[in-house]
Motif scaffolding. Structure first.
Motif, PDB file in Angstrom:
ATOM      1  N   GLY A  15       0.788  -1.228   0.000  1.00 16.01           N
ATOM      2  CA  GLY A  15       0.000   0.000   0.000  1.00 16.01           C
ATOM      3  C   GLY A  15       0.816   1.271   0.000  1.00 16.01           C
ATOM      4  N   HIS A  16       2.141   1.158  -0.070  1.00 20.64           N
ATOM      5  CA  HIS A  16       3.015   2.336  -0.089  1.00 20.64           C
ATOM      6  C   HIS A  16       3.784   2.384  -1.407  1.00 20.64           C
ATOM      7  CE1 HIS A  16       2.251   3.233   4.139  1.00 20.64           C
ATOM      8  NE2 HIS A  16       2.491   1.965   4.419  1.00 20.64           N
ATOM      9  N   PRO A  17       3.783   3.518  -2.088  1.00 18.56           N
ATOM     10  CA  PRO A  17       3.105   4.758  -1.694  1.00 18.56           C
ATOM     11  C   PRO A  17       1.589   4.723  -1.896  1.00 18.56           C
ATOM     12  CG  PRO A  17       4.124   5.023  -3.836  1.00 18.56           C
ATOM     13  CD  PRO A  17       4.551   3.670  -3.332  1.00 18.56           C
ATOM     14  N   PHE A  18       1.096   3.718  -2.654  1.00 12.05           N
ATOM     15  CA  PHE A  18      -0.340   3.557  -2.861  1.00 12.05           C
ATOM     16  C   PHE A  18      -0.592   2.128  -3.341  1.00 12.05           C
ATOM     17  CE2 PHE A  18       1.630   5.840  -6.430  1.00 12.05           C
ATOM     18  CZ  PHE A  18       1.479   4.920  -7.454  1.00 12.05           C
ATOM     19  N   PRO A  19      -1.839   1.649  -3.305  1.00 11.20           N
ATOM     20  CA  PRO A  19      -2.130   0.287  -3.755  1.00 11.20           C
ATOM     21  C   PRO A  19      -1.749   0.055  -5.220  1.00 11.20           C
ATOM     22  CG  PRO A  19      -3.972   1.167  -2.504  1.00 11.20           C
ATOM     23  CD  PRO A  19      -3.020   2.317  -2.734  1.00 11.20           C
ATOM     24  N   VAL A  20      -1.449  -1.185  -5.563  1.00  8.99           N
ATOM     25  CA  VAL A  20      -1.078  -1.543  -6.933  1.00  8.99           C
ATOM     26  C   VAL A  20      -2.284  -1.362  -7.855  1.00  8.99           C
ATOM     27  CG1 VAL A  20      -0.298  -3.394  -8.462  1.00  8.99           C
ATOM     28  CG2 VAL A  20       0.650  -3.196  -6.141  1.00  8.99           C
ATOM     29  N   PRO A  21      -2.210  -0.482  -8.859  1.00  8.56           N
ATOM     30  CA  PRO A  21      -3.328  -0.282  -9.786  1.00  8.56           C
ATOM     31  C   PRO A  21      -3.334  -1.375 -10.852  1.00  8.56           C
ATOM     32  CG  PRO A  21      -1.532   1.197 -10.355  1.00  8.56           C
ATOM     33  CD  PRO A  21      -1.065   0.402  -9.157  1.00  8.56           C
ATOM     34  N   THR A  22      -4.022  -2.459 -10.613  1.00  9.66           N
ATOM     35  CA  THR A  22      -3.921  -3.640 -11.478  1.00  9.66           C
ATOM     36  C   THR A  22      -4.348  -3.363 -12.915  1.00  9.66           C
ATOM     37  OG1 THR A  22      -6.121  -4.386 -10.759  1.00  9.66           O
ATOM     38  CG2 THR A  22      -4.207  -5.220  -9.541  1.00  9.66           C
ATOM     39  N   LYS A  23      -5.344  -2.487 -13.107  1.00 16.19           N
ATOM     40  CA  LYS A  23      -5.776  -2.177 -14.474  1.00 16.19           C
ATOM     41  C   LYS A  23      -4.672  -1.449 -15.238  1.00 16.19           C
ATOM     42  CE  LYS A  23     -10.709  -1.885 -13.291  1.00 16.19           C
ATOM     43  NZ  LYS A  23     -11.907  -0.999 -13.227  1.00 16.19           N
ATOM     44  N   VAL A  24      -4.019  -0.499 -14.581  1.00 16.55           N
ATOM     45  CA  VAL A  24      -2.904   0.216 -15.199  1.00 16.55           C
ATOM     46  C   VAL A  24      -1.744  -0.752 -15.451  1.00 16.55           C
ATOM     47  CG1 VAL A  24      -1.184   2.034 -14.851  1.00 16.55           C
ATOM     48  CG2 VAL A  24      -3.552   2.410 -14.152  1.00 16.55           C
ATOM     49  N   TYR A  25      -1.480  -1.620 -14.490  1.00 15.83           N
ATOM     50  CA  TYR A  25      -0.416  -2.622 -14.611  1.00 15.83           C
ATOM     51  C   TYR A  25      -0.651  -3.470 -15.856  1.00 15.83           C
ATOM     52  CZ  TYR A  25       3.305  -5.415 -12.336  1.00 15.83           C
ATOM     53  OH  TYR A  25       4.483  -6.019 -12.001  1.00 15.83           O
ATOM     54  N   ASP A  26      -1.889  -3.924 -16.038  1.00 11.60           N
ATOM     55  CA  ASP A  26      -2.207  -4.757 -17.196  1.00 11.60           C
ATOM     56  C   ASP A  26      -2.065  -3.980 -18.498  1.00 11.60           C
ATOM     57  OD1 ASP A  26      -2.709  -6.845 -15.491  1.00 11.60           O
ATOM     58  OD2 ASP A  26      -4.883  -6.577 -15.483  1.00 11.60           O
ATOM     59  N   ASP A  27      -2.448  -2.695 -18.494  1.00  8.81           N
ATOM     60  CA  ASP A  27      -2.271  -1.852 -19.681  1.00  8.81           C
ATOM     61  C   ASP A  27      -0.793  -1.702 -20.016  1.00  8.81           C
ATOM     62  OD1 ASP A  27      -4.950  -1.466 -20.062  1.00  8.81           O
ATOM     63  OD2 ASP A  27      -5.017   0.512 -19.110  1.00  8.81           O
ATOM     64  N   THR A  28       0.040  -1.519 -18.996  1.00  7.41           N
ATOM     65  CA  THR A  28       1.473  -1.377 -19.209  1.00  7.41           C
ATOM     66  C   THR A  28       2.043  -2.643 -19.836  1.00  7.41           C
ATOM     67  OG1 THR A  28       1.594   0.033 -17.238  1.00  7.41           O
ATOM     68  CG2 THR A  28       3.668  -0.823 -18.107  1.00  7.41           C
ATOM     69  N   ILE A  29       1.672  -3.801 -19.290  1.00  5.87           N
ATOM     70  CA  ILE A  29       2.132  -5.078 -19.839  1.00  5.87           C
ATOM     71  C   ILE A  29       1.739  -5.204 -21.305  1.00  5.87           C
ATOM     72  CG2 ILE A  29       1.840  -7.588 -19.730  1.00  5.87           C
ATOM     73  CD1 ILE A  29       1.460  -7.257 -16.674  1.00  5.87           C
ATOM     74  N   GLN A  30       0.465  -4.893 -21.598  1.00  4.04           N
ATOM     75  CA  GLN A  30      -0.041  -5.043 -22.966  1.00  4.04           C
ATOM     76  C   GLN A  30       0.698  -4.125 -23.930  1.00  4.04           C
ATOM     77  OE1 GLN A  30      -2.229  -2.848 -24.960  1.00  4.04           O
ATOM     78  NE2 GLN A  30      -2.145  -4.390 -26.583  1.00  4.04           N
ATOM     79  N   GLN A  31       0.920  -2.870 -23.529  1.00  4.55           N
ATOM     80  CA  GLN A  31       1.608  -1.919 -24.390  1.00  4.55           C
ATOM     81  C   GLN A  31       3.046  -2.359 -24.664  1.00  4.55           C
ATOM     82  OE1 GLN A  31       0.494   0.821 -25.983  1.00  4.55           O
ATOM     83  NE2 GLN A  31      -1.590   0.461 -25.245  1.00  4.55           N
ATOM     84  N   LEU A  32       3.737  -2.811 -23.633  1.00  4.63           N
ATOM     85  CA  LEU A  32       5.131  -3.191 -23.805  1.00  4.63           C
ATOM     86  C   LEU A  32       5.257  -4.493 -24.595  1.00  4.63           C
ATOM     87  CD1 LEU A  32       8.019  -2.400 -23.251  1.00  4.63           C
ATOM     88  CD2 LEU A  32       7.881  -3.561 -21.048  1.00  4.63           C
ATOM     89  N   GLN A  33       4.412  -5.459 -24.299  1.00  6.45           N
ATOM     90  CA  GLN A  33       4.450  -6.715 -25.045  1.00  6.45           C
ATOM     91  C   GLN A  33       4.155  -6.496 -26.523  1.00  6.45           C
ATOM     92  OE1 GLN A  33       1.724  -9.291 -22.903  1.00  6.45           O
ATOM     93  NE2 GLN A  33       3.398 -10.289 -21.818  1.00  6.45           N
ATOM     94  N   THR A  34       3.170  -5.637 -26.816  1.00 10.89           N
ATOM     95  CA  THR A  34       2.844  -5.332 -28.202  1.00 10.89           C
ATOM     96  C   THR A  34       4.022  -4.663 -28.902  1.00 10.89           C
ATOM     97  OG1 THR A  34       0.501  -5.066 -27.669  1.00 10.89           O
ATOM     98  CG2 THR A  34       1.265  -4.082 -29.727  1.00 10.89           C
ATOM     99  N   ALA A  35       4.668  -3.730 -28.214  1.00 11.31           N
ATOM    100  CA  ALA A  35       5.822  -3.042 -28.795  1.00 11.31           C
ATOM    101  C   ALA A  35       6.950  -4.023 -29.104  1.00 11.31           C
ATOM    102  CB  ALA A  35       6.314  -1.960 -27.840  1.00 11.31           C
ATOM    103  N   VAL A  36       7.200  -4.947 -28.186  1.00  5.28           N
ATOM    104  CA  VAL A  36       8.269  -5.930 -28.382  1.00  5.28           C
ATOM    105  C   VAL A  36       7.949  -6.845 -29.557  1.00  5.28           C
ATOM    106  CG1 VAL A  36       9.371  -7.957 -27.361  1.00  5.28           C
ATOM    107  CG2 VAL A  36       9.103  -5.877 -26.000  1.00  5.28           C
ATOM    108  N   GLU A  37       6.718  -7.314 -29.630  1.00  2.99           N
ATOM    109  CA  GLU A  37       6.330  -8.222 -30.720  1.00  2.99           C
ATOM    110  C   GLU A  37       6.385  -7.514 -32.068  1.00  2.99           C
ATOM    111  OE1 GLU A  37       5.857 -11.495 -30.558  1.00  2.99           O
ATOM    112  OE2 GLU A  37       6.492 -11.247 -28.459  1.00  2.99           O
ATOM    113  N   LYS A  38       5.941  -6.267 -32.146  1.00  6.42           N
ATOM    114  CA  LYS A  38       5.988  -5.527 -33.405  1.00  6.42           C
ATOM    115  C   LYS A  38       7.424  -5.271 -33.840  1.00  6.42           C
ATOM    116  CE  LYS A  38       1.507  -3.176 -33.522  1.00  6.42           C
ATOM    117  NZ  LYS A  38       0.810  -1.878 -33.674  1.00  6.42           N
ATOM    118  N   ALA A  39       8.303  -5.044 -32.877  1.00 13.08           N
ATOM    119  CA  ALA A  39       9.698  -4.788 -33.206  1.00 13.08           C
ATOM    120  C   ALA A  39      10.347  -5.996 -33.872  1.00 13.08           C
ATOM    121  CB  ALA A  39      10.473  -4.396 -31.952  1.00 13.08           C
ATOM    122  N   LYS A  40       9.868  -7.190 -33.542  1.00 10.98           N
ATOM    123  CA  LYS A  40      10.425  -8.412 -34.124  1.00 10.98           C
ATOM    124  C   LYS A  40      10.194  -8.481 -35.624  1.00 10.98           C
ATOM    125  CE  LYS A  40       9.988 -11.257 -29.955  1.00 10.98           C
ATOM    126  NZ  LYS A  40       9.306 -12.436 -29.336  1.00 10.98           N
TER     127      LYS A  40
END
Length: 407
Positions: free
Chosen positions: A316-341
């Motif tokens: 909970g420090h500095p704040f709770p884990v924002p799971t929706k944002v976390y999932d968006d971050t994963i999706q954006q980065l994974q997509t970027a990596v796959e497209k780069a291939k």
């Protein structure tokens, strides 16, 4: 791209914490950690992954961006466990393998390294020897009160390696993490490190110091006389015991620039940010910090706590884990990596430019300690909107459903 070298052997002191990572966070750590490793490998090569893992400041920032408690000993075991799960099943593709772990898993390191060497043609016995020597040096040759209980050996298909291991001192309630990198190790038994980082706790026994040559032939007499070798503390990473993230724990100028990039709509005119159209400002904030983890230079990681503003912390420090944002971050980065291939690098460039834009803003940004407290209050008030979670449960909306503005 030149190789990025850190010191061959470095330390970090952290408060000793116990407990387990909840499944909802562990899986996200595995996915995001794996995507970050692959992005670094694409941009800089496998050696760059090992050099970053060998730096205690980068490692701490990496763990914070993955949503772990920003300052605790648990960041070591959880991050390495997540990476082992993300990397090893693709070791043939990535050319990287992680052996060892915590407790009984650390004792499996020799067998795991021999299996990897059989597949790659490396000298398995030499890898096992290096693994054992790093553990023996940190546990026995340097007697600083910390008993090694976790050992991870990261190796590439070319034989380059990094060791991350951790010891505990129950008497002080502290853990000490040790980092090695084969590229800068000239000798295991004589000055294998440039500095020792950690809180000065009095006299220690250091049999790897070049002045201890005679001691190696008279070890029993030396120990009986309790000799002291004074090692300069040039640079330190000592994490505080308090759970909460305070203004003095971060570089407010750097943090403020990241928040400004995320929330200043004028910056949406940058072509690089337009490529991320459809991504909300909160995800941009996380991606800007992830971008720095991938593309930042060593000097950017002197305040690892700042990276907890990407995905909070499970405590909970500095704040709770924002799971929706976390999932968006994963999706954006994974997509970027796959497209780069397949040669489509626009999205990768967009994520890279977030880090660059933040540095541009930083040059003109005036830090404000009140803004720091306000930013945390805003994140906590809006945490329920982003699927905020801690080990205690899901975040609930504030009674007044209040909104706080940063700017």
């Amino acid at each position: 791209m030149p190789k990025l070298y850190f010191d061959s052997r470095r330390y970090a002191d952290l408060p000793l914490h116990y407990g387990k990572v909840p499944p909802w966070l562990a899986e996200r750590m595995r996915l995001l950690g794996g995507a970050i490793v692959e992005a670094i490998a694409q941009e800089y090569g496998k050696s760059a992954i090992l050099s970053r893992l060998s730096d205690p400041f980068w490692f701490q920032a990496f763990g914070a961006v993955l949503g772990m408690d920003w300052h605790s000993s648990g960041i070591t075991t959880s991050v390495m466990g997540a990476l082992k799960g993300a990397v090893n099943y693709r070791s043939n593709e990535l050319g990287i393998y992680i052996a060892g772990g915590k407790g009984k898993h650390s004792r499996e390191t020799p067998a795991e390294l021999l299996r990897f060497s059989n597949r790659t043609g490396l000298d398995g016995n030499e890898l096992v020897r290096s693994s054992r020597l790093t553990a023996k040096v940190d546990n026995n040759a340097i007697q600083d009160g910390f008993q090694i209980y976790m050992h991870n050996f990261v190796v590439t298909s070319e034989g380059e390696w990094t060791v991350i291991q951790q010891g505990m001192d129950d008497a002080t309630g502290m853990a000490r993490r040790y980092h090695w990198h084969s590229e800068t190790v000239q000798s295991f038994i004589e000055t294998p490190h440039s500095f020792i980082y950690g809180k000065n706790q009095g006299e220690i026994l250091n049999l790897t110091d070049k002045e201890a040559a005679s001691a190696k032939t008279g070890i029993l007499e030396l120990v009986a006389e309790k000799p002291s070798v004074i090692i300069p503390e040039v640079q330190r990473l000592i994490l505080p015991a308090h759970h909460e993230l305070k203004a003095e724990d971060v570089n407010l100028k750097r943090l403020g620039s990241v928040l400004a990039v995320a929330h200043d709509k004028g910056l949406r005119d940058f072509e690089s940010l337009l490529l991320l159209e459809g991504v909300g400002p909160r995800t941009v904030q996380s991606l800007a910090l992830v971008s720095e983890i991938i593309y930042g230079t060593p000097s950017r990681f002197t305040d690892p706590g700042r990276f907890s503003f990407a995905h909070g912390g499970k405590d909970g420090h500095p704040f709770p884990v924002p799971t929706k944002v976390y999932d968006d971050t994963i999706q954006q980065l994974q997509t970027a990596v796959e497209k780069a291939k397949i040669g489509q690098t626009d999205k990768n460039q967009a994520i890279k430019n977030l880090h660059v834009v933040a540095q541009i803003v930083e040059q003109q940004f005036i830090p404000d300690e009140d803004l720091f407290d306000k930013a945390i209050a805003k994140e906590r008030a809006e945490s329920y909107r982003y699927g905020g979670r801690t080990v205690m449960g899901k975040a609930q909306p504030p009674k007044d459903d209040g909104q706080l503005s940063l700017f």
